[in-house]
Design a protein around this motif. Structure first.
Motif, PDB file in Angstrom:
ATOM      1  N   ASN A 194       9.509  14.958  -2.240  1.00 16.67           N
ATOM      2  CA  ASN A 194       9.789  14.910  -0.800  1.00 16.67           C
ATOM      3  C   ASN A 194       8.887  15.868  -0.041  1.00 16.67           C
ATOM      4  N   THR A 195       8.732  17.082  -0.589  1.00 15.82           N
ATOM      5  CA  THR A 195       7.935  18.113   0.084  1.00 15.82           C
ATOM      6  C   THR A 195       6.478  17.707   0.195  1.00 15.82           C
ATOM      7  N   VAL A 196       5.919  17.192  -0.903  1.00 20.03           N
ATOM      8  CA  VAL A 196       4.494  16.837  -0.903  1.00 20.03           C
ATOM      9  C   VAL A 196       4.243  15.566  -0.103  1.00 20.03           C
ATOM     10  N   VAL A 197       5.139  14.604  -0.200  1.00 18.75           N
ATOM     11  CA  VAL A 197       5.013  13.387   0.612  1.00 18.75           C
ATOM     12  C   VAL A 197       5.010  13.747   2.095  1.00 18.75           C
ATOM     13  N   ASP A 198       5.943  14.600   2.502  1.00 17.79           N
ATOM     14  CA  ASP A 198       6.019  15.029   3.902  1.00 17.79           C
ATOM     15  C   ASP A 198       4.750  15.768   4.320  1.00 17.79           C
ATOM     16  N   GLY A 199       4.246  16.631   3.425  1.00 21.94           N
ATOM     17  CA  GLY A 199       3.009  17.364   3.730  1.00 21.94           C
ATOM     18  C   GLY A 199       1.831  16.436   3.936  1.00 21.94           C
ATOM     19  N   MET A 200       1.711  15.426   3.086  1.00 17.00           N
ATOM     20  CA  MET A 200       0.609  14.467   3.214  1.00 17.00           C
ATOM     21  C   MET A 200       0.708  13.668   4.496  1.00 17.00           C
ATOM     22  N   LYS A 202       2.093  14.609   7.275  1.00 21.94           N
ATOM     23  CA  LYS A 202       1.755  15.486   8.395  1.00 21.94           C
ATOM     24  C   LYS A 202       0.250  15.690   8.520  1.00 21.94           C
ATOM     25  N   GLU A 203      -0.463  15.553   7.407  1.00 20.11           N
ATOM     26  CA  GLU A 203      -1.925  15.673   7.439  1.00 20.11           C
ATOM     27  C   GLU A 203      -2.604  14.322   7.649  1.00 20.11           C
ATOM     28  N   GLY A 204      -1.799  13.282   7.878  1.00 20.71           N
ATOM     29  CA  GLY A 204      -2.364  11.962   8.143  1.00 20.71           C
ATOM     30  C   GLY A 204      -2.790  11.201   6.905  1.00 20.71           C
ATOM     31  N   GLU A 205      -2.412  11.699   5.722  1.00 18.19           N
ATOM     32  CA  GLU A 205      -2.790  11.040   4.465  1.00 18.19           C
ATOM     33  C   GLU A 205      -1.712  10.034   4.078  1.00 18.19           C
ATOM     34  N   VAL A 206      -1.592   8.982   4.884  1.00 14.14           N
ATOM     35  CA  VAL A 206      -0.507   8.023   4.703  1.00 14.14           C
ATOM     36  C   VAL A 206      -0.646   7.252   3.392  1.00 14.14           C
ATOM     37  N   ASP A 207      -1.848   6.809   3.065  1.00  9.67           N
ATOM     38  CA  ASP A 207      -2.063   6.027   1.838  1.00  9.67           C
ATOM     39  C   ASP A 207      -1.745   6.867   0.600  1.00  9.67           C
ATOM     40  N   LYS A 208      -2.168   8.147   0.619  1.00 14.72           N
ATOM     41  CA  LYS A 208      -1.889   9.023  -0.526  1.00 14.72           C
ATOM     42  C   LYS A 208      -0.399   9.279  -0.656  1.00 14.72           C
ATOM     43  N   ALA A 209       0.268   9.402   0.477  1.00 12.67           N
ATOM     44  CA  ALA A 209       1.717   9.625   0.452  1.00 12.67           C
ATOM     45  C   ALA A 209       2.426   8.411  -0.148  1.00 12.67           C
ATOM     46  N   TYR A 210       1.978   7.230   0.233  1.00 10.05           N
ATOM     47  CA  TYR A 210       2.596   6.011  -0.294  1.00 10.05           C
ATOM     48  C   TYR A 210       2.323   5.877  -1.793  1.00 10.05           C
ATOM     49  N   THR A 211       1.111   6.234  -2.206  1.00 10.37           N
ATOM     50  CA  THR A 211       0.772   6.195  -3.629  1.00 10.37           C
ATOM     51  C   THR A 211       1.632   7.166  -4.430  1.00 10.37           C
ATOM     52  N   LEU A 212       1.844   8.370  -3.864  1.00  9.59           N
ATOM     53  CA  LEU A 212       2.683   9.349  -4.550  1.00  9.59           C
ATOM     54  C   LEU A 212       4.124   8.858  -4.627  1.00  9.59           C
ATOM     55  N   PHE A 213       4.586   8.194  -3.584  1.00  7.28           N
ATOM     56  CA  PHE A 213       5.925   7.615  -3.592  1.00  7.28           C
ATOM     57  C   PHE A 213       6.055   6.592  -4.719  1.00  7.28           C
ATOM     58  N   SER A 214       5.030   5.783  -4.896  1.00  6.16           N
ATOM     59  CA  SER A 214       5.028   4.780  -5.969  1.00  6.16           C
ATOM     60  C   SER A 214       5.013   5.458  -7.336  1.00  6.16           C
ATOM     61  N   GLU A 215       4.232   6.558  -7.458  1.00  4.96           N
ATOM     62  CA  GLU A 215       4.202   7.312  -8.716  1.00  4.96           C
ATOM     63  C   GLU A 215       5.575   7.895  -9.026  1.00  4.96           C
ATOM     64  N   MET A 216       6.229   8.357  -7.992  1.00  2.00           N
ATOM     65  CA  MET A 216       7.572   8.925  -8.140  1.00  2.00           C
ATOM     66  C   MET A 216       8.520   7.900  -8.758  1.00  2.00           C
ATOM     67  N   LEU A 217       8.453   6.673  -8.268  1.00  2.00           N
ATOM     68  CA  LEU A 217       9.308   5.615  -8.798  1.00  2.00           C
ATOM     69  C   LEU A 217       8.958   5.318 -10.250  1.00  2.00           C
ATOM     70  N   ARG A 218       7.659   5.317 -10.569  1.00  2.00           N
ATOM     71  CA  ARG A 218       7.239   5.042 -11.950  1.00  2.00           C
ATOM     72  C   ARG A 218       7.698   6.144 -12.902  1.00  2.00           C
ATOM     73  N   GLN A 219       7.798   7.372 -12.388  1.00  2.00           N
ATOM     74  CA  GLN A 219       8.250   8.487 -13.217  1.00  2.00           C
ATOM     75  C   GLN A 219       9.761   8.473 -13.422  1.00  2.00           C
ATOM     76  N   GLY A 220      10.430   7.538 -12.765  1.00  2.00           N
ATOM     77  CA  GLY A 220      11.876   7.444 -12.925  1.00  2.00           C
ATOM     78  C   GLY A 220      12.644   8.413 -12.052  1.00  2.00           C
ATOM     79  N   ILE A 221      11.970   8.987 -11.045  1.00  2.00           N
ATOM     80  CA  ILE A 221      12.640   9.893 -10.110  1.00  2.00           C
ATOM     81  C   ILE A 221      13.218   9.058  -8.979  1.00  2.00           C
TER      82      ILE A 221
END
Length: 319
Positions: A194-200, A202-221
């Motif tokens: 949540n913290t890193v997604v929010d940080g990304m 806020k820095e306008g890194e929307v695609d990276k945030a979405y990718t991290l969200f997808s990674e989160m799901l793959r990790q079973g979180i």
């Protein structure tokens, strides 16, 4: 082996302090009076009760908490690891990080370092608050392991927050990847993501945030409503409404109930695109899911209703 004798009056006083502390029935003034009374008859067993009192005073006045610790040290009552943890917290909140480090030095010298994870956390928060997150990273990655104090999720989450506050979300992302690849017992949790997604975002890194969200799901979180709402908000800001709707569906599939903030993002996004029929659909979905519109929802409606009215009036005047 003979049992050490504890005066009845002192034992009753210590038990009274403990009971009142756990009941939340001690204010700062009471704690100061009880501290004076206990210190006059304190023995080695009194340190727990003393810790309760110093904690209570330190919450309102960190500097006064430090002062009480100094009185304990001069009263021949040996502080324990918890006393030093309270001291470090008071020092940090009083803005005396130097004294916090000095107290940490005593903890290391006395052999308490391996169990001092909470104490280190107080220091980490204070260091990150001063925008010195690189130093905090050195403590977590190098110094803590040196003293067999294994960093936990809370330690890493302090780093993630500090890095993102300094607009260094890419480094936070790399740290998450390092934790995952290391495969140890301490893995990123939902707060980390949540913290890193929010940080990304806020820095306008929307695609990276979405990718991290997808990674989160793959990790079973399993994400929570905060994670999903952040992603939906980011997608709506770049008009990627299809992805926003996809995340909304994932929420529903995982039985994560969207709240008013989640729907407000979608309503605002569709209003910006002029898709009023989709706004109506979102309102109906809110109602079906038992989510009540809030003041933000109505403000969005008012703003766009005024804008639409002004546009119509402008066309009328031109004609």
């Amino acid at each position: 082996m003979s049992r050490r004798f504890v005066p009845v009056d002192r034992r009753i006083l210590e038990q009274n302090i403990k009971a009142r502390y756990h009941a939340g029935d001690i204010g700062t003034e009471d704690a100061l009076h009880l501290f004076d009374e206990l210190l006059q008859c304190a023995g080695s067993s009194s340190i727990r009760a003393i810790n309760y009192l110093v904690t209570t005073v330190g919450r309102d006045s960190p500097a006064l908490g430090v002062s009480l610790f100094n009185r304990v040290a001069s009263a021949n009552v040996a502080p324990n690891s918890m006393t030093y943890t309270i001291l470090v917290d008071c020092c940090c909140r009083a803005g005396r990080l130097d004294l916090g480090f000095a107290a940490m030095g005593h903890i290391i010298k006395m052999g308490f370092a391996a169990d001092a994870i909470v104490t280190f956390s107080h220091l980490l928060k204070a260091i990150c608050a001063e925008k010195k997150t690189s130093y905090a990273m050195d403590i977590v990655l190098r110094i803590m392991p040196m003293f067999n104090c294994v960093p936990d999720n809370f330690s890493y989450n302090i780093l993630f927050k500090g890095l993102c506050n300094e607009r260094r979300s890419q480094e936070a992302l790399e740290l998450i990847h390092m934790m995952v690849q290391h495969g140890g017992s301490c893995q990123p949790n939902v707060v980390s993501y949540n913290t890193v997604v929010d940080g990304m975002l806020k820095e306008g890194e929307v695609d990276k945030a979405y990718t991290l969200f997808s990674e989160m799901l793959r990790q079973g979180i399993s994400p929570d409503v905060v994670t999903c709402t952040s992603i939906i908000s980011g997608m709506c800001k770049v008009h990627a409404m299809d992805k926003a709707e996809e995340v909304l569906q994932q929420m529903l599939d995982r039985r994560i109930l969207p709240d008013a903030a989640t729907y407000n993002c979608l309503i605002h996004g569709y209003y910006l695109l002029g898709h009023c029929e989709k706004v109506d659909r979102i309102f109906k979905e809110m109602s079906r899911n038992g989510v009540q519109p809030n003041i933000v929802t109505y403000n969005i409606q008012i703003i766009f209703a005024r804008a639409e009215g002004a546009q119509k009036l402008g066309k009328y005047l031109i004609l």
